[in-house]
Design a protein around this motif. Structure first.
Motif, PDB file in Angstrom:
ATOM      1  N   GLU A  16       0.871  -1.208  -0.021  1.00  0.00           N
ATOM      2  CA  GLU A  16      -0.019   0.108  -0.028  1.00  0.00           C
ATOM      3  C   GLU A  16       0.723   1.264  -0.053  1.00  0.00           C
ATOM      4  OE1 GLU A  16      -2.809  -0.041   3.199  1.00  0.00           O
ATOM      5  OE2 GLU A  16      -4.289  -1.172   2.151  1.00  0.00           O
ATOM      6  N   THR A  17       0.290   2.219  -0.687  1.00  0.00           N
ATOM      7  CA  THR A  17       1.325   3.581  -0.735  1.00  0.00           C
ATOM      8  C   THR A  17       0.506   4.535   0.188  1.00  0.00           C
ATOM      9  OG1 THR A  17      -0.465   4.448  -2.304  1.00  0.00           O
ATOM     10  CG2 THR A  17       1.436   3.427  -3.409  1.00  0.00           C
ATOM     11  N   GLU A  18       1.220   5.625   0.634  1.00  0.00           N
ATOM     12  CA  GLU A  18       0.653   6.081   1.596  1.00  0.00           C
ATOM     13  C   GLU A  18      -0.477   6.902   1.502  1.00  0.00           C
ATOM     14  OE1 GLU A  18       2.453   6.928   4.597  1.00  0.00           O
ATOM     15  OE2 GLU A  18       3.763   5.441   4.113  1.00  0.00           O
ATOM     16  N   ASP A  19      -0.864   7.439   0.243  1.00  0.00           N
ATOM     17  CA  ASP A  19      -2.163   7.697  -0.300  1.00  0.00           C
ATOM     18  C   ASP A  19      -3.081   6.834   0.055  1.00  0.00           C
ATOM     19  OD1 ASP A  19      -1.111  10.220  -0.962  1.00  0.00           O
ATOM     20  OD2 ASP A  19      -0.919   9.684  -2.986  1.00  0.00           O
ATOM     21  N   ARG A  20      -2.983   5.605  -0.397  1.00  0.00           N
ATOM     22  CA  ARG A  20      -4.023   4.491  -0.056  1.00  0.00           C
ATOM     23  C   ARG A  20      -4.078   4.069   1.200  1.00  0.00           C
ATOM     24  NH1 ARG A  20      -2.503  -0.933  -2.825  1.00  0.00           N
ATOM     25  NH2 ARG A  20      -4.570  -1.528  -2.095  1.00  0.00           N
ATOM     26  N   LYS A  21      -2.947   4.092   1.932  1.00  0.00           N
ATOM     27  CA  LYS A  21      -3.114   3.994   3.557  1.00  0.00           C
ATOM     28  C   LYS A  21      -4.022   5.232   4.101  1.00  0.00           C
ATOM     29  CE  LYS A  21       1.105   1.548   4.546  1.00  0.00           C
ATOM     30  NZ  LYS A  21       2.435   1.505   4.868  1.00  0.00           N
ATOM     31  N   ASP A  22      -3.770   6.575   3.710  1.00  0.00           N
ATOM     32  CA  ASP A  22      -4.567   7.575   4.170  1.00  0.00           C
ATOM     33  C   ASP A  22      -5.843   7.648   3.917  1.00  0.00           C
ATOM     34  OD1 ASP A  22      -2.149   8.640   5.067  1.00  0.00           O
ATOM     35  OD2 ASP A  22      -1.676  10.162   3.818  1.00  0.00           O
ATOM     36  N   THR A  23      -6.135   7.012   2.483  1.00  0.00           N
ATOM     37  CA  THR A  23      -7.545   6.948   2.356  1.00  0.00           C
ATOM     38  C   THR A  23      -8.268   5.700   3.013  1.00  0.00           C
ATOM     39  OG1 THR A  23      -6.803   7.414  -0.119  1.00  0.00           O
ATOM     40  CG2 THR A  23      -9.007   6.433   0.120  1.00  0.00           C
ATOM     41  N   SER A  24      -7.561   4.700   3.168  1.00  0.00           N
ATOM     42  CA  SER A  24      -8.147   3.594   4.064  1.00  0.00           C
ATOM     43  C   SER A  24      -8.394   4.227   5.414  1.00  0.00           C
ATOM     44  CB  SER A  24      -7.453   2.496   3.912  1.00  0.00           C
ATOM     45  OG  SER A  24      -7.701   1.468   4.902  1.00  0.00           O
ATOM     46  N   SER A  25      -7.383   4.853   5.978  1.00  0.00           N
ATOM     47  CA  SER A  25      -7.556   5.438   7.458  1.00  0.00           C
ATOM     48  C   SER A  25      -8.680   6.367   7.625  1.00  0.00           C
ATOM     49  CB  SER A  25      -6.120   5.823   7.818  1.00  0.00           C
ATOM     50  OG  SER A  25      -6.231   6.674   8.995  1.00  0.00           O
ATOM     51  N   THR A  26      -8.738   7.277   6.503  1.00  0.00           N
ATOM     52  CA  THR A  26      -9.817   8.122   6.588  1.00  0.00           C
ATOM     53  C   THR A  26     -11.230   7.599   6.409  1.00  0.00           C
ATOM     54  OG1 THR A  26      -8.504   9.739   5.299  1.00  0.00           O
ATOM     55  CG2 THR A  26     -10.863  10.229   5.463  1.00  0.00           C
ATOM     56  N   ALA A  27     -11.237   6.582   5.480  1.00  0.00           N
ATOM     57  CA  ALA A  27     -12.492   5.794   5.297  1.00  0.00           C
ATOM     58  C   ALA A  27     -12.864   5.221   6.709  1.00  0.00           C
ATOM     59  CB  ALA A  27     -12.438   4.700   4.218  1.00  0.00           C
ATOM     60  N   LYS A  28     -12.093   4.766   7.461  1.00  0.00           N
ATOM     61  CA  LYS A  28     -12.296   3.875   8.674  1.00  0.00           C
ATOM     62  C   LYS A  28     -12.599   4.923   9.745  1.00  0.00           C
ATOM     63  CE  LYS A  28      -9.286   0.478   9.259  1.00  0.00           C
ATOM     64  NZ  LYS A  28      -8.315  -0.505   9.602  1.00  0.00           N
ATOM     65  N   ASN A  29     -12.019   6.090   9.583  1.00  0.00           N
ATOM     66  CA  ASN A  29     -12.329   7.201  10.541  1.00  0.00           C
ATOM     67  C   ASN A  29     -13.624   7.472  10.365  1.00  0.00           C
ATOM     68  OD1 ASN A  29      -9.750   6.989  12.099  1.00  0.00           O
ATOM     69  ND2 ASN A  29      -9.043   8.464  10.790  1.00  0.00           N
ATOM     70  N   ASN A  30     -13.987   7.796   9.139  1.00  0.00           N
ATOM     71  CA  ASN A  30     -15.557   8.330   8.734  1.00  0.00           C
ATOM     72  C   ASN A  30     -16.545   7.382   9.414  1.00  0.00           C
ATOM     73  OD1 ASN A  30     -14.530  10.664   7.557  1.00  0.00           O
ATOM     74  ND2 ASN A  30     -14.616   9.682   5.470  1.00  0.00           N
ATOM     75  N   SER A  31     -16.021   5.982   9.230  1.00  0.00           N
ATOM     76  CA  SER A  31     -17.081   5.033   9.367  1.00  0.00           C
ATOM     77  C   SER A  31     -17.317   4.970  11.097  1.00  0.00           C
ATOM     78  CB  SER A  31     -16.589   3.702   9.202  1.00  0.00           C
ATOM     79  OG  SER A  31     -17.276   2.617   9.434  1.00  0.00           O
ATOM     80  N   ASN A  32     -16.096   5.053  11.758  1.00  0.00           N
ATOM     81  CA  ASN A  32     -16.134   5.281  13.176  1.00  0.00           C
ATOM     82  C   ASN A  32     -16.895   6.306  13.775  1.00  0.00           C
ATOM     83  OD1 ASN A  32     -14.651   2.761  13.445  1.00  0.00           O
ATOM     84  ND2 ASN A  32     -12.716   3.983  13.885  1.00  0.00           N
TER      85      ASN A  32
END
Length: 204
Positions: A60-76
């Motif tokens: 995973e690139t940093e952007d993909r990690k950030d996108t995944s983390s943002t999606a997870k945070n949004n879900s939480n």
């Protein structure tokens, strides 16, 4: 046979003349760009990440990690907001129940006060009636006694002997000693003895 060897020789020639220098140039260019601070792997990783088979092999690139983390945070965040909304709704319901309970308690307290007042009024009325009845009975007894005081002792003795014992004793206790003695003297010995005992017992 010699034809195949010729084709093989041509392939090697192409490989040595075109492909190998091209690979060398790509590697050299990548090193130069990397030294200049350009992330050469990033566009390759992004292109590979979009390819279904290669997506699993590329880290995973940093952007993909950030996108995944943002999606997870949004879900939480959405889950927390839903929980907060549910709890606010529950608090609102509990507050309404509390207000209803308070009004019910106030209504019951008012009813209790009303019943206490009614009971107190009835008690007072009953006491007043009792006092009136008692004073009325006393006045009535005094009137009857005064009649017997003015009556002839013989007649009084005959009438008293016919009365109930309780009434007779009330009258006899209200007479003077002289009048009492005269009336007892006119009664039969048994009657006189009975009333004398009762009068003596009531005065002890």
């Amino acid at each position: 046979m010699s034809g195949k060897k010729k084709e093989s020789g041509k392939f090697r020639s192409v490989l040595l003349i075109i492909i190998l220098p091209l690979i060398f140039l790509l590697i050299a260019g990548g090193i130069v760009l990397w030294a200049a601070g350009v992330n050469v792997l990033k566009p390759i990783q992004e292109a590979a990440a979009k390819t279904p088979v290669l997506k699993e092999l590329v880290p995973e690139t940093e952007d993909r990690k950030d996108t995944s983390s943002t999606a997870k945070n949004n879900s939480n965040t959405a889950a927390l907001e839903k929980t907060i909304k549910d709890q606010k709704s529950e608090i609102s319901i509990l507050n309404k129940d509390l207000e209803t309970s308070k009004s019910e308690i106030d209504r019951l307290n008012q009813k209790i006060r009303s019943l206490e007042k009614t009971a107190e009024d009835q008690k007072k009325t009953s006491k007043d009636n009792s006092e009136e009845s008692s004073s009325s009975d006393t006045a009535s007894n005094d009137k009857v006694i005064s009649v017997y005081k003015s009556m002839d002792s013989g007649k009084a003795a005959k009438i008293i002997a016919q009365l109930k014992e309780k009434e007779a004793l009330k009258i006899l206790n209200g007479l003077s000693k002289k009048q009492l003695a005269e009336i007892l003297a006119k009664m039969t010995p048994e009657q006189a003895a009975t009333y004398t005992e009762k009068i003596a017992a009531s005065q002890e």
